[in-house]
Design a protein around this motif. Structure first.
Motif, mmCIF file in Angstrom:
data_model
loop_
_atom_site.group_PDB
_atom_site.id
_atom_site.type_symbol
_atom_site.label_atom_id
_atom_site.label_comp_id
_atom_site.label_asym_id
_atom_site.label_seq_id
_atom_site.Cartn_x
_atom_site.Cartn_y
_atom_site.Cartn_z
ATOM 1 N N ASP A 24 0.845 -1.209 0.000
ATOM 2 C CA ASP A 24 0.000 0.000 0.000
ATOM 3 C C ASP A 24 0.875 1.253 0.000
ATOM 4 N N THR A 25 1.955 1.200 0.751
ATOM 5 C CA THR A 25 2.857 2.349 0.856
ATOM 6 C C THR A 25 3.573 2.596 -0.475
ATOM 7 N N VAL A 26 4.070 1.532 -1.071
ATOM 8 C CA VAL A 26 4.802 1.675 -2.337
ATOM 9 C C VAL A 26 3.869 2.223 -3.423
ATOM 10 N N ARG A 27 2.652 1.709 -3.449
ATOM 11 C CA ARG A 27 1.698 2.189 -4.470
ATOM 12 C C ARG A 27 1.367 3.656 -4.248
ATOM 13 N N ALA A 28 1.175 4.046 -2.996
ATOM 14 C CA ALA A 28 0.858 5.449 -2.693
ATOM 15 C C ALA A 28 2.040 6.351 -3.076
ATOM 16 N N MET A 29 3.248 5.887 -2.818
ATOM 17 C CA MET A 29 4.430 6.700 -3.150
ATOM 18 C C MET A 29 4.598 6.802 -4.674
ATOM 19 N N LYS A 30 4.224 5.746 -5.368
ATOM 20 C CA LYS A 30 4.341 5.777 -6.841
ATOM 21 C C LYS A 30 3.416 6.821 -7.443
ATOM 22 N N GLU A 31 2.320 7.095 -6.753
ATOM 23 C CA GLU A 31 1.402 8.134 -7.248
ATOM 24 C C GLU A 31 1.972 9.525 -7.017
ATOM 25 N N ILE A 32 2.807 9.658 -6.001
ATOM 26 C CA ILE A 32 3.428 10.958 -5.712
ATOM 27 C C ILE A 32 4.682 11.131 -6.572
ATOM 28 N N TYR A 33 5.503 10.100 -6.594
ATOM 29 C CA TYR A 33 6.778 10.158 -7.341
ATOM 30 C C TYR A 33 6.614 9.403 -8.666
ATOM 31 N N VAL A 34 5.839 9.992 -9.535
ATOM 32 C CA VAL A 34 5.509 9.328 -10.804
ATOM 33 C C VAL A 34 6.779 9.158 -11.649
ATOM 34 N N GLY A 35 7.011 7.945 -12.082
ATOM 35 C CA GLY A 35 8.153 7.674 -12.953
ATOM 36 C C GLY A 35 9.467 7.438 -12.221
ATOM 37 N N TRP A 36 9.471 7.614 -10.917
ATOM 38 C CA TRP A 36 10.705 7.382 -10.154
ATOM 39 C C TRP A 36 10.869 5.881 -9.903
ATOM 40 N N GLU A 37 12.107 5.470 -9.740
ATOM 41 C CA GLU A 37 12.412 4.099 -9.331
ATOM 42 C C GLU A 37 12.364 4.083 -7.805
ATOM 43 N N ILE A 38 11.676 3.101 -7.238
ATOM 44 C CA ILE A 38 11.577 3.043 -5.775
ATOM 45 C C ILE A 38 12.393 1.880 -5.229
ATOM 46 N N TYR A 39 13.180 2.178 -4.193
ATOM 47 C CA TYR A 39 13.931 1.150 -3.469
ATOM 48 C C TYR A 39 13.418 1.147 -2.035
ATOM 49 N N PHE A 40 12.895 0.016 -1.597
ATOM 50 C CA PHE A 40 12.404 -0.089 -0.220
ATOM 51 C C PHE A 40 13.525 -0.697 0.632
ATOM 52 N N ILE A 41 14.015 0.099 1.572
ATOM 53 C CA ILE A 41 15.149 -0.342 2.408
ATOM 54 C C ILE A 41 14.613 -0.837 3.741
ATOM 55 N N THR A 42 15.072 -2.019 4.129
ATOM 56 C CA THR A 42 14.720 -2.479 5.471
ATOM 57 C C THR A 42 15.720 -3.543 5.933
ATOM 58 N N GLY A 43 15.497 -4.091 7.109
ATOM 59 C CA GLY A 43 16.451 -5.067 7.628
ATOM 60 C C GLY A 43 16.392 -6.377 6.850
ATOM 61 N N ALA A 44 17.553 -7.015 6.703
ATOM 62 C CA ALA A 44 17.613 -8.281 5.960
ATOM 63 C C ALA A 44 16.729 -9.339 6.617
ATOM 64 N N ASP A 45 16.657 -9.325 7.949
ATOM 65 C CA ASP A 45 15.815 -10.326 8.630
ATOM 66 C C ASP A 45 14.352 -10.127 8.276
ATOM 67 N N ALA A 46 13.963 -8.872 8.108
ATOM 68 C CA ALA A 46 12.583 -8.589 7.704
ATOM 69 C C ALA A 46 12.366 -9.070 6.266
ATOM 70 N N VAL A 47 13.349 -8.825 5.404
ATOM 71 C CA VAL A 47 13.218 -9.227 3.988
ATOM 72 C C VAL A 47 13.102 -10.760 3.854
ATOM 73 N N PRO B 191 26.154 -7.614 11.010
ATOM 74 C CA PRO B 191 27.370 -8.440 10.988
ATOM 75 C C PRO B 191 27.006 -9.892 11.281
ATOM 76 N N GLY B 192 27.598 -10.801 10.531
ATOM 77 C CA GLY B 192 27.336 -12.227 10.760
ATOM 78 C C GLY B 192 26.201 -12.759 9.901
ATOM 79 N N PHE B 193 25.519 -11.867 9.198
ATOM 80 C CA PHE B 193 24.400 -12.326 8.356
ATOM 81 C C PHE B 193 24.951 -13.104 7.159
ATOM 82 N N ASN B 194 24.399 -14.273 6.915
ATOM 83 C CA ASN B 194 24.856 -15.102 5.808
ATOM 84 C C ASN B 194 23.994 -14.804 4.562
#
Ligand code: NAP
Length: 210
Positions: free
Chosen positions: A96-119, A143-146
């Motif tokens: 929902d957040t990415v879609r809402a941001m795409k409406e504001i930043y039309v044509g921009w490339e979006i990178y969603f940054i978060t913790g690797a454990d969350a991903v 550190p230590g993430f495989n």
């Protein structure tokens, strides 16, 4: 250019998603590093209202986490903050957040940054395949993430979608919100783990004390 058309390179924006309870230097370094490595024009910190997977544990209020995050990013001119998820209330679904941001930043490339454990849990997220079609992910590793665990756990995704998940190594992510909350509970120091203004806010508002 073969067709004679001038195509400007895509502008890139980073969305820094997290609970930020509290925000700390690991988060700030991760956002700065991702911004630098992927050529982002700015990074928008988006504190989650209520992460979908955290319906059990008590977290600080949305307003408190928003305020701490505002204080933490105030000195960085390419960091900004959005209360989009907090205003939306309910569970914070990234799609929902990415879609809402795409409406504001039309044509921009979006990178969603978060913790690797969350991903690593992304397969359980709402509309995961559409989400990976809409944006890139940057998984910030502790550190230590495989790194191989990403391929192992997310191997179910098609090659194209898996390629949308990038990683960034962040040694400063040895700092964690869980550890900070525990330190406060036990009366141990948190100085130098997070910005002073956030530390002050925690003590003034008696956060994380039982
Ligand atoms: P979490 O489970 O609290 O965090 C998992 C790990 O990632 C923790 O070790 C955490 O460390 C770290 N982390 C979290 N955000 C980070 C960030 N921005 N940069 C670096 N490390 C980070 O995860 P969460 O904070 O609740 O959720 C992360 C994001 O994923 C949020 O934006 C959330 O809304 C989204 N999410 C979406 C769905 C969905 O759409 N269904 C489901 C789950 C999560 P710290 O504790 O030190 O931050």
């Amino acid at each position: 250019m073969s067709n004679g058309l001038y195509r400007p390179e895509k502008r890139i924006i980073g969305l820094m998603g997290g609970t930020f309870d509290p925000v700390h230097y690991g988060h700030l370094v991760a956002a700065e590093e991702a911004c630098y490595q992927f050529g982002m024009e700015k990074v928008i910190f988006i504190p989650a209202s209520k992460p979908p997977h955290k319906t059990g544990r008590d977290i600080s209020t949305s307003e408190q986490r928003l305020e701490m995050t505002k204080r933490a990013i105030s000195s960085n001119s390419h960091f900004t903050i959005s209360d989009m998820e907090i205003k939306r209330e309910g569970l914070s679904y990234t799609i929902d957040t990415v879609r809402a941001m795409k409406e504001i930043y039309v044509g921009w490339e979006i990178y969603f940054i978060t913790g690797a454990d969350a991903v690593l849990e992304i397969l359980t997220w709402k509309n995961v395949e559409e989400l990976l079609q809409e944006c890139f992910f940057v998984a910030a590793t502790r550190p230590g993430f495989n790194l191989e665990t990403i391929d192992c756990k997310l191997g179910y995704l098609s090659k194209d979608l898996l390629a949308k998940i990038k990683t960034v190594e962040v040694p400063a992510l040895a700092i964690s919100s869980t550890d900070i909350r525990q330190r406060v509970r036990e009366g141990r120091p948190i100085k130098y783990l997070l910005p002073e203004a956030v530390e002050k806010f925690i003590y003034q508002n008696k956060l994380y004390h039982n």
